[in-house]
Design an enzyme around this catalytic site. Structure first.
Site, PDB file in Angstrom:
ATOM      1  N   HIS A  99      33.437  58.281  11.044  1.00 58.52           N
ATOM      2  CA  HIS A  99      33.499  57.003  10.330  1.00 58.52           C
ATOM      3  C   HIS A  99      32.169  56.691   9.647  1.00 58.52           C
ATOM      4  O   HIS A  99      31.855  55.544   9.367  1.00 58.52           O
ATOM      5  CB  HIS A  99      33.962  55.886  11.269  1.00 58.52           C
ATOM      6  N   ASP A 160      32.408  45.927  16.000  1.00 61.06           N
ATOM      7  CA  ASP A 160      33.590  45.132  15.640  1.00 61.06           C
ATOM      8  C   ASP A 160      34.864  45.970  15.697  1.00 61.06           C
ATOM      9  O   ASP A 160      35.963  45.434  15.801  1.00 61.06           O
ATOM     10  CB  ASP A 160      33.458  44.592  14.208  1.00 61.06           C
ATOM     11  N   GLU A 271      29.286  35.435  15.373  1.00 57.63           N
ATOM     12  CA  GLU A 271      29.169  36.146  14.086  1.00 57.63           C
ATOM     13  C   GLU A 271      29.387  35.143  12.962  1.00 57.63           C
ATOM     14  O   GLU A 271      29.400  33.928  13.191  1.00 57.63           O
ATOM     15  CB  GLU A 271      30.188  37.295  13.992  1.00 57.63           C
TER      16      GLU A 271
HETATM   17  P1  FAD Z   1      30.302  59.958  13.026  1.00 57.93           P
HETATM   18  O1  FAD Z   1      30.514  59.397  11.677  1.00 57.93           O
HETATM   19  O2  FAD Z   1      31.194  61.048  13.422  1.00 57.93           O
HETATM   20  O3  FAD Z   1      28.773  60.401  13.197  1.00 57.93           O
HETATM   21  C1  FAD Z   1      27.709  59.556  12.825  1.00 57.93           C
HETATM   22  C2  FAD Z   1      26.369  60.287  12.988  1.00 57.93           C
HETATM   23  O4  FAD Z   1      26.123  60.508  14.366  1.00 57.93           O
HETATM   24  C3  FAD Z   1      26.348  61.664  12.332  1.00 57.93           C
HETATM   25  O5  FAD Z   1      25.059  61.930  11.886  1.00 57.93           O
HETATM   26  C4  FAD Z   1      26.728  62.577  13.477  1.00 57.93           C
HETATM   27  O6  FAD Z   1      26.239  63.882  13.283  1.00 57.93           O
HETATM   28  C5  FAD Z   1      26.071  61.889  14.648  1.00 57.93           C
HETATM   29  N1  FAD Z   1      26.809  62.088  15.898  1.00 57.93           N
HETATM   30  C6  FAD Z   1      28.125  61.938  16.124  1.00 57.93           C
HETATM   31  N2  FAD Z   1      28.407  62.197  17.404  1.00 57.93           N
HETATM   32  C7  FAD Z   1      27.238  62.509  18.001  1.00 57.93           C
HETATM   33  C8  FAD Z   1      26.866  62.872  19.308  1.00 57.93           C
HETATM   34  N3  FAD Z   1      27.758  62.969  20.289  1.00 57.93           N
HETATM   35  N4  FAD Z   1      25.576  63.135  19.555  1.00 57.93           N
HETATM   36  C9  FAD Z   1      24.639  63.044  18.598  1.00 57.93           C
HETATM   37  N5  FAD Z   1      24.941  62.707  17.326  1.00 57.93           N
HETATM   38  C10 FAD Z   1      26.225  62.442  17.047  1.00 57.93           C
HETATM   39  N6  FAD Z   1      28.668  49.801  13.368  1.00 57.93           N
HETATM   40  C11 FAD Z   1      28.156  48.796  14.082  1.00 57.93           C
HETATM   41  O7  FAD Z   1      27.049  48.908  14.604  1.00 57.93           O
HETATM   42  N7  FAD Z   1      28.854  47.644  14.266  1.00 57.93           N
HETATM   43  C12 FAD Z   1      30.109  47.467  13.787  1.00 57.93           C
HETATM   44  O8  FAD Z   1      30.707  46.432  13.994  1.00 57.93           O
HETATM   45  C13 FAD Z   1      30.682  48.533  13.041  1.00 57.93           C
HETATM   46  N8  FAD Z   1      31.942  48.436  12.565  1.00 57.93           N
HETATM   47  C14 FAD Z   1      32.481  49.480  11.862  1.00 57.93           C
HETATM   48  C15 FAD Z   1      33.793  49.366  11.400  1.00 57.93           C
HETATM   49  C16 FAD Z   1      34.366  50.400  10.694  1.00 57.93           C
HETATM   50  C17 FAD Z   1      35.794  50.253  10.190  1.00 57.93           C
HETATM   51  C18 FAD Z   1      33.606  51.565  10.424  1.00 57.93           C
HETATM   52  C19 FAD Z   1      34.205  52.672   9.620  1.00 57.93           C
HETATM   53  C20 FAD Z   1      32.304  51.683  10.870  1.00 57.93           C
HETATM   54  C21 FAD Z   1      31.724  50.638  11.600  1.00 57.93           C
HETATM   55  N9  FAD Z   1      30.432  50.718  12.095  1.00 57.93           N
HETATM   56  C22 FAD Z   1      29.905  49.697  12.830  1.00 57.93           C
HETATM   57  C23 FAD Z   1      29.578  51.874  11.796  1.00 57.93           C
HETATM   58  C24 FAD Z   1      29.707  52.917  12.877  1.00 57.93           C
HETATM   59  O9  FAD Z   1      29.103  52.467  14.067  1.00 57.93           O
HETATM   60  C25 FAD Z   1      28.983  54.218  12.466  1.00 57.93           C
HETATM   61  O10 FAD Z   1      29.452  54.660  11.227  1.00 57.93           O
HETATM   62  C26 FAD Z   1      29.197  55.300  13.522  1.00 57.93           C
HETATM   63  O11 FAD Z   1      28.358  56.379  13.244  1.00 57.93           O
HETATM   64  C27 FAD Z   1      30.613  55.779  13.503  1.00 57.93           C
HETATM   65  O12 FAD Z   1      30.890  56.501  14.675  1.00 57.93           O
HETATM   66  P2  FAD Z   1      31.614  57.906  14.571  1.00 57.93           P
HETATM   67  O13 FAD Z   1      32.021  58.269  15.946  1.00 57.93           O
HETATM   68  O14 FAD Z   1      32.684  57.879  13.555  1.00 57.93           O
HETATM   69  O15 FAD Z   1      30.374  58.782  14.108  1.00 57.93           O
END
Ligand code: FAD
Length: 517
Positions: A99, A160, A271
C-alpha cells in the site's frame, strides 16, 4: 612495440567485456536463485503483481518473487545476494500489503519478498501483566485486532486503515487519532526480530541491539526486514461513541484540537478533516451519524464555505453508558463548534477501527479503488499551521478536493527521538494528509496532472514560507533531497545503513541509497 601495445589493449578490452558480461549474468540471471534451498518457493513468471502498489503510478518489474515460509528463507536469500558482492545489481524489497504510494516496496530486476506468506511466527497473545502480541512482520493489523479481541485486548495505536502489514507501518510510523496519547505505532513495540542486509537474524529491543531496534522503527526498510514484532496491548473496549462537529473558522477548530490533545481527561481518538465545498464529501461527512438536534441541524447551511470537521471518539463498555454520556457531555461543553452541527453514533470497537474498509468495499465496487493515488502527507509545526491553512485552504484548494484531507495535531513527546522517524522541531505538530484519487484519463481537476500540480504548489509554499515542514511517507528522487529531509539526522541514518546493509541491498524503491555507489 605497437603490435604489443595493440595486443595488450585488445586482451584488456576483451577481459573487461567478459567481466562485465559475467557480472551481468550473475546479477540478473535467476538460475543462482533457483538453486537456493528454501522452505517456500521462488516465482519467476508471475512477477507482474509485485510491480504494483496502491499509488498506482510506479511499476518496477522484479526478477523474482520469493514466497517465504520461514525466516531462514529470507536470511538465505539475502545472504546469497550479499555474497554476490557490490558488483551485482541484485536488490531485495520486502513487500507488505504493497500500500505504498511511489514504488517503495518494489525492486527493479531484484527480488521481492512477499511478507504475507511468512508463516514462521504464529500469532501469540500474552495476556498477563504488560500484555503483548507477537506477530509476523507480514501480518495484517486487521488480523492482529481480531486475534487480540478474543482475549479482550487490542493494540493501543493504529492507522486509519487496518489492511496494512506490521512491517509496512513500522517502517514508517503508523499514525492515527490515538497517537496524541500513545504515540505512533513505532512507540508501542517491545522487541523485533530482524534479518539485516548481510543476512544475519538478530533480535532487538531497548536493551538488546538497541541501535538496530531504533533504526528499524521508521527506518523505511533500510536496515533490515522485520520478521517478528512484539506489540504492546491494552484492554479493548466493547463500544465507541463516535462524534463529528463542524467549525467555520480554522483557528477555533485547531485551538480546540490542541486543547483536547493536551488535556489529561479527554477523548480516546482525536482527528479532523477539511470539507471543501462543492465536493460530494459535504453530503457524506455525516452519513451513518445522527444529529443530536435534528431540527437545528436541518437549518444549517454552509453557503459554499470551507468547513473543518473535528472527529472524536470515546471508548466505553456497555455497563458504563450513563457515566460515559455525562463525561462526553462535559468534554463537548468546552468546545466552540457550531452547536447545530453535533453528530453522533455508536459502533463496536471493531467497526470503528475497521471503518475505512467500508469505504474500500464501496469504492472497489465502483472501480474507484485501483486508480492512481497521488497522496501527499505532511507534518507541520503547530506555530505555522494557521499560515499553512490560510494559503492551502484559502488559496490553493478553494473549489474542490479529490479525496479526504485529514488534519490533526499530535504530541511530539510521545515519539522516541532515537527512532529513524523524521519530525518537525516543535512539541506539537499536525499531520496533514491529502488523500487524492485521480481519474485515469481525466484532463480536468480530478486528473493526475492537475492534482500533482496542486501538490507541487503546496510543497513550494511550505518551502518558500519556511514552515519547517517534514514529509510523512516521504518520497524524493535524489540523495541530496534525502539529506535535506533528514537534516542533522542524516549522519546517523547513513551510519546505520553502513552497519546493517552496507551494500544497499534492501528497499531500493525508497531511492535513498543506490547499490554499488
Ligand atoms: P508496503 O507498501 O508493502 O511497504 C512499505 C515499505 O516498507 C517498503 O519500503 C517495504 O520494502 C518496507 N517493508 C514492508 N514490509 C517490511 C518488513 N517486514 N520489514 C522491513 N521493511 C518492510 N499510514 C499511517 O501512518 N496512518 C494511516 O492512517 C494510514 N492510512 C492509510 C490508508 C490507506 C488506504 C493506505 C493505502 C495507506 C495508509 N497509510 C497510513 C500508509 C501506510 O502506513 C504505508 O503506506 C505502509 O507502508 C503500508 O503498509 P504495507 O504493508 O502496504 O507496506
Amino acid at each position: 612495440n605497437n603490435m604489443l601495445f595493440v595486443r595488450s589493449f585488445m586482451i584488456l578490452f576483451l577481459s573487461c567485456c567478459m567481466a562485465i558480461r559475467i557480472n551481468h549474468c550473475f546479477s540478473s540471471n535467476p538460475s543462482s536463485l533457483r538453486t537456493l534451498p528454501v522452505d517456500g518457493h521462488f516465482s519467476f513468471d508471475e512477477v507482474h503483481h509485485a510491480a504494483k502498489d496502491f499509488g498506482n503510478r510506479f511499476q518496477l518489474l522484479p526478477l523474482a518473487l520469493l514466497y517465504p515460509k520461514s525466516v531462514s528463507d529470507i536470511a538465505t536469500t539475502i545472504r546469497h545476494v550479499w555474497q554476490m558482492g557490490p558488483n551485482s545489481e541484485l536488490t531485495v524489497a520486502a513487500r507488505g500489503h504493497s500500500h505504498s504510494l511511489q514504488g517503495q516496496a518494489q525492486a527493479h530486476q531484484g527480488v521481492v519478498i512477499n511478507m504475507e506468506s511468512l508463516q514462521a511466527h504464529k500469532m501469540h497473545v500474552y495476556s498477563g501483566n504488560y500484555p503483548y502480541v507477537d506477530a509476523s512482520g507480514g501480518e495484517l493489523w486487521i488480523d492482529i485486532l481480531r486475534e487480540c479481541l478474543k482475549y479482550g485486548l487490542a493494540p493501543k495505536s493504529w492507522t486509519d486503515y487496518l489492511h496494512l502489514t506490521v512491517g509496512g507501518t513500522l517502517s514508517n510510523a503508523g499514525v492515527s487519532g490515538q497517537a496524541f496519547r500513545h504515540g505512533p505505532q513505532i512507540s508501542n513495540v517491545y522487541q523485533m526480530e530482524i534479518v539485516t542486509g548481510k543476512g544475519e537474524v538478530l533480535n532487538c529491543s531497548e536493551k538488546q541491539n538497541s541501535d538496530l531496534f531504533h533504526g528499524v522503527l521508521g527506518g523505511l526498510g533500510q536496515f533490515g526486514i522485520i520478521t517478528r514484532a512484539r506489540i504492546s496491548l491494552e484492554p479493548a473496549p466493547d463500544m465507541v461513541k463516535w462524534i463529528r462537529v463542524l467549525y467555520l473558522d480554522f483557528t477555533t477548530f485547531a485551538t480546540d484540537q490542541e486543547r483536547l490533545i493536551r488535556a489529561e481527561n479527554t477523548f480516546d481518538y482525536i482527528e479532523g478533516f477539511v470539507i471543501i465545498n462543492r465536493t460530494s464529501l459535504l453530503n457524506n461527512w455525516r452519513s451513518s451519524f445522527d444529529p443530536q438536534d435534528p431540527v437545528q441541524a436541518s437549518q444549517f447551511q454552509s453557503d459554499g464555505r470551507t468547513l473543518f470537521c473535528l472527529e472524536l471518539a470515546k471508548y466505553f463498555n456497555r455497563d458504563r453508558m450513563d457515566a460515559l454520556n455525562e463525561e462526553v457531555g462535559n468534554l463537548l461543553s468546552q468546545l466552540r463548534y457550531m452547536t447545530s452541527t453535533l453528530f453522533l453514533t455508536e459502533v463496536s470497537y471493531l467497526e470503528f477501527l475497521d471503518r475505512v474498509h467500508v469505504s474500500e468495499v464501496k469504492l472497489r465496487s465502483k472501480g474507484l479503488w485501483e486508480v492512481p493515488h497521488p497522496w501527499l502527507n505532511l507534518l507541520i509545526p503547530k506555530s505555522k499551521i494557521n499560515d499553512f491553512a490560510d494559503e492551502v485552504f484559502g488559496n490553493i484548494l478553494t473549489d474542490t478536493s479529490n479525496g479526504p484531507i485529514l488534519i490533526y495535531p499530535v504530541n511530539k513527546s510521545k515519539w522516541d527521538n532515537r527512532t529513524s522517524a523524521v519530525l518537525p522541531e516543535e512539541d506539537i505538530f499536525y499531520l496533514v494528509a491529502f488523500l487524492n484519487s485521480a481519474m485515469p484519463s481525466s484532463m480536468g481537476t480530478d486528473g493526475l496532472e492537475h492534482i500533482l500540480t496542486q501538490n507541487k504548489r503546496i510543497l513550494e509554499f511550505c518551502e518558500t514560507a519556511r514552515l519547517g515542514m517534514k514529509q510523512y511517507l516521504p518520497h524524493y528522487n535524489t540523495q541530496e533531497e534525502w539529506k535535506a529531509h533528514f537534516g542533522p539526522r542524516w549522519e546517523v541514518f547513513a551510519q546505520r545503513k553502513s552497519a546493517y546493509d552496507p551494500l544497499a541491498i534492501l528497499a531500493p524503491g525508497q531511492r535513498i541509497f543506490q547499490k554499488g555507489i
